[in-house]
Design a protein around this motif. Structure first.
Motif, PDB file in Angstrom:
ATOM      1  N   GLY A   1      85.892  64.540   8.403  1.00  0.00           N
ATOM      2  CA  GLY A   1      86.934  64.098   7.484  1.00  0.00           C
ATOM      3  C   GLY A   1      86.429  63.215   6.368  1.00  0.00           C
ATOM      4  O   GLY A   1      87.164  62.943   5.413  1.00  0.00           O
ATOM      5  N   ALA A   2      85.180  62.751   6.481  1.00  0.00           N
ATOM      6  CA  ALA A   2      84.605  61.966   5.394  1.00  0.00           C
ATOM      7  C   ALA A   2      84.426  62.852   4.169  1.00  0.00           C
ATOM      8  O   ALA A   2      84.273  64.074   4.274  1.00  0.00           O
ATOM      9  CB  ALA A   2      83.273  61.370   5.826  1.00  0.00           C
TER      10      ALA A   2
ATOM     11  N   TRP B   1      83.849  72.950   8.204  1.00  0.00           N
ATOM     12  CA  TRP B   1      83.314  73.713   9.329  1.00  0.00           C
ATOM     13  C   TRP B   1      82.478  72.841  10.273  1.00  0.00           C
ATOM     14  O   TRP B   1      82.136  73.279  11.378  1.00  0.00           O
ATOM     15  CB  TRP B   1      82.450  74.870   8.825  1.00  0.00           C
ATOM     16  N   GLU B   2      82.198  71.603   9.904  1.00  0.00           N
ATOM     17  CA  GLU B   2      81.353  70.732  10.738  1.00  0.00           C
ATOM     18  C   GLU B   2      82.183  70.063  11.844  1.00  0.00           C
ATOM     19  O   GLU B   2      82.349  68.840  11.906  1.00  0.00           O
ATOM     20  CB  GLU B   2      80.679  69.672   9.863  1.00  0.00           C
TER      21      GLU B   2
ATOM     22  N   PRO C   1      85.782  63.275  16.683  1.00  0.00           N
ATOM     23  CA  PRO C   1      85.690  62.324  17.810  1.00  0.00           C
ATOM     24  C   PRO C   1      85.540  63.070  19.134  1.00  0.00           C
ATOM     25  O   PRO C   1      86.023  64.190  19.290  1.00  0.00           O
ATOM     26  CB  PRO C   1      87.029  61.572  17.736  1.00  0.00           C
ATOM     27  N   PHE C   2      84.859  62.468  20.070  1.00  0.00           N
ATOM     28  CA  PHE C   2      84.577  62.998  21.403  1.00  0.00           C
ATOM     29  C   PHE C   2      83.508  64.092  21.359  1.00  0.00           C
ATOM     30  O   PHE C   2      82.516  64.006  22.082  1.00  0.00           O
ATOM     31  CB  PHE C   2      85.851  63.507  22.091  1.00  0.00           C
ATOM     32  N   ILE C   3      83.687  65.108  20.510  1.00  0.00           N
ATOM     33  CA  ILE C   3      82.657  66.143  20.404  1.00  0.00           C
ATOM     34  C   ILE C   3      81.360  65.534  19.879  1.00  0.00           C
ATOM     35  O   ILE C   3      80.266  65.889  20.325  1.00  0.00           O
ATOM     36  CB  ILE C   3      83.129  67.293  19.483  1.00  0.00           C
ATOM     37  N   ARG C   4      81.464  64.590  18.951  1.00  0.00           N
ATOM     38  CA  ARG C   4      80.281  64.008  18.332  1.00  0.00           C
ATOM     39  C   ARG C   4      79.463  63.177  19.313  1.00  0.00           C
ATOM     40  O   ARG C   4      78.331  62.799  19.012  1.00  0.00           O
ATOM     41  CB  ARG C   4      80.661  63.171  17.114  1.00  0.00           C
TER      42      ARG C   4
ATOM     43  N   THR D   1      82.334  57.605   4.065  1.00  0.00           N
ATOM     44  CA  THR D   1      83.547  56.928   4.523  1.00  0.00           C
ATOM     45  C   THR D   1      83.704  57.172   6.025  1.00  0.00           C
ATOM     46  O   THR D   1      83.016  58.005   6.601  1.00  0.00           O
ATOM     47  CB  THR D   1      84.776  57.459   3.771  1.00  0.00           C
ATOM     48  N   ARG D   2      84.668  56.445   6.647  1.00  0.00           N
ATOM     49  CA  ARG D   2      84.839  56.569   8.095  1.00  0.00           C
ATOM     50  C   ARG D   2      86.330  56.710   8.455  1.00  0.00           C
ATOM     51  O   ARG D   2      86.904  55.837   9.098  1.00  0.00           O
ATOM     52  CB  ARG D   2      84.249  55.368   8.814  1.00  0.00           C
ATOM     53  N   PRO D   3      86.944  57.823   8.086  1.00  0.00           N
ATOM     54  CA  PRO D   3      88.362  58.006   8.427  1.00  0.00           C
ATOM     55  C   PRO D   3      88.542  58.055   9.943  1.00  0.00           C
ATOM     56  O   PRO D   3      87.806  58.722  10.657  1.00  0.00           O
ATOM     57  CB  PRO D   3      88.706  59.354   7.781  1.00  0.00           C
TER      58      PRO D   3
END
Length: 488
Positions: free
Chosen positions: A102-103, A109-110, A115-118, A338-340
């Protein structure tokens, strides 16, 4: 008056646990085992394992023979593996590895950035915190049993043995790996950011001086720079491990004459709280590990905890675990992205933690702490880490941690350079003011799969070989030294 439950008759295995208890008083699980030659070790379970399994050192574990705390080995192996994947992804994705989904700098597609998957791709910071909590837990486990049994002589013997061996246990394997990297550098297989001398003898002397300064047991107050070893920069955690170990031994010594659990919570909790206020995150996590171990024993072990669980408490622990995994997903701050979905956490960071990665170190520490507490209450999680594969990863975890960067550089970096040179394209990054490479979604996916196939297969055999040739001899030497110095 608190009622102390009976001490648990369990044995904890693993590289970080070899300092538990005096070497001249082996546990019942290991006392009668005959010595075995290297041929026996390499041929172990030949009839049950394929050639590949023997090469990587994997063997099936009999779950009925595991100790109650064996799952901690599996958790440590999982943490070391996630650190390895994190560093592999740095090679693949470069400066933007940490960028969340979301940044503005990411593509739709990334999905791995979600969250969690990363966690599988970029959670190395939290895994280090898990290491520290685990170390505090396991270093105190045996001594706490003696404290609860009010056996002060065994407490002092256990602490003396552990303290005597700890420096050797942590640093001898690192010295060996530094020498291997020194040889690789001389052969042109690695680039070491240190002073270049006129001849190999002077360079070897520089290696000795570097390792001596880096491992100075009296240099306890480290920062991220003074803990770096140029021959393997990811070993920066080892001085922190040693400092944390010293603190664990000190607080256990302070608590060894405190028989009541509630009073012991105060004795351990005060330095733990002070470490938190001082933002000494490593020390804080180590002492938290001690307090968790004492809590588990007070509850009658993990089986006692499980017996007291209800559907409601299990639901609560799953909710807590969900939040812990969310915090494990927190990306580091950088002007490049950024860090949404994460910036809201800033308002809750105490002022004394802001200087530590902008306060993110607090969330990574809390995540590691909460994760381990949740696993103590969730039997399915402990059973997962008791599986043969997880126990295998736990056994080789220290050597995997030491060697993985070199394997990535040798097998992964050439592939990356070839891929972007031939299939990617360049662009100028305005934020970092450097030229970077990129490629399409399809090519990036293909490249990622090829990198995984290139770098992961060698890691198991290499870590297994190092575990046999470096790790085990280091443990044996530390135990021999302890026995030699303390015998009549």
């Amino acid at each position: 008056m608190d009622v102390e439950k009976q001490p648990l008759a369990t044995h904890v295995d693993g590289y970080a646990l070899d300092d538990v208890g005096p070497s001249h008083a082996p546990s019942q699980t290991t006392a009668q085992q005959p010595s075995r030659s290297w041929r026996d070790l390499l041929a172990d379970d030949v009839e049950d394992r394929s050639t590949i399994m023997r090469i990587i050192g994997w063997r099936k574990v009999d779950g009925t023979k595991l100790s109650e705390t064996a799952w901690l080995d599996g958790l440590r192996g999982a943490a070391a593996s996630l650190v390895t994947l994190y560093h592999m992804n740095i090679i693949i994705f470069g400066l933007y590895t940490e960028t969340p989904y979301g940044a503005l700098e990411t593509q739709k597609w990334e999905l791995w950035r979600l969250p969690f998957i990363r966690i599988l791709f970029a959670s190395g910071h939290t895994q280090v915190c898990i290491f520290f909590v685990l170390s505090g837990f396991v270093l105190s486990w045996g001594t706490l049993k003696h404290i609860r049994a009010r056996n002060n002589d065994r407490v002092l013997s256990s602490l003396g043995s552990a303290f005597l061996r700890r420096w050797f246990r942590l640093y001898l394997p690192c010295f060996a790996w530094s020498f291997i990297m020194f040889v690789a550098w001389q052969l042109g297989m690695a680039d070491i950011p240190t002073d270049h001398k006129d001849n190999i003898f002077s360079q070897f002397v520089e290696l000795i001086r570097t390792c001596a300064s880096w491992s100075d047991p009296f240099k306890l107050n480290r920062d991220n720079w003074s803990s770096l070893n140029p021959y393997a920069w990811h070993m920066w955690t080892i001085p922190y491990e040693f400092l944390g170990s010293v603190v664990v031994f000190a607080v256990l010594l302070a608590a060894h004459r405190v028989p009541r659990y509630k009073a012991r919570v105060i004795v351990l909790g005060v330095p733990c709280f002070v470490a938190f206020l001082a933002s000494r995150w490593g020390i804080w996590l180590f002492i938290c590990g001690v307090m968790i171990a004492d809590y588990v024993q007070q509850m009658g072990g993990f089986s006692g905890i499980q017996a007291n669980e209800t559907a409601k408490t299990r639901t609560i622990w799953h909710v807590v675990l969900f939040f812990a995994l969310y915090l494990m997903s927190v990306p580091e701050q950088n002007e490049g992205w950024t860090r949404p979905g994460y910036d809201w956490l800033k308002r809750f960071v105490p002022a004394n933690w802001i200087h530590l990665e902008g306060g993110d170190r607090l969330w990574w520490s809390i995540s590691g702490l909460m994760t381990i507490i949740c696993f103590c209450h969730l039997s399915w999680a402990r059973q997962f880490f008791e599986r043969s594969t997880m126990q295998y990863l736990g056994r080789i975890s220290f050597m995997l941690y030491l060697s993985h960067r070199f394997v990535l550089e040798v097998f992964g970096m050439p592939l990356r350079q070839w891929f972007f040179l031939n299939l990617g394209h360049k662009y100028y990054d305005e934020v970092f003011k450097i030229e970077l490479h990129t490629a399409s979604a399809t090519l990036n996916t293909v490249f990622y799969v090829l990198t995984v196939l290139a770098v992961l297969p060698p890691m198991g055999p290499i870590a297994n070989l190092l575990e046999w040739s470096i790790d085990k001899p280091s443990v044996r030497f530390a135990k021999w030294l302890d026995s030699f110095l303390t015998r009549d």
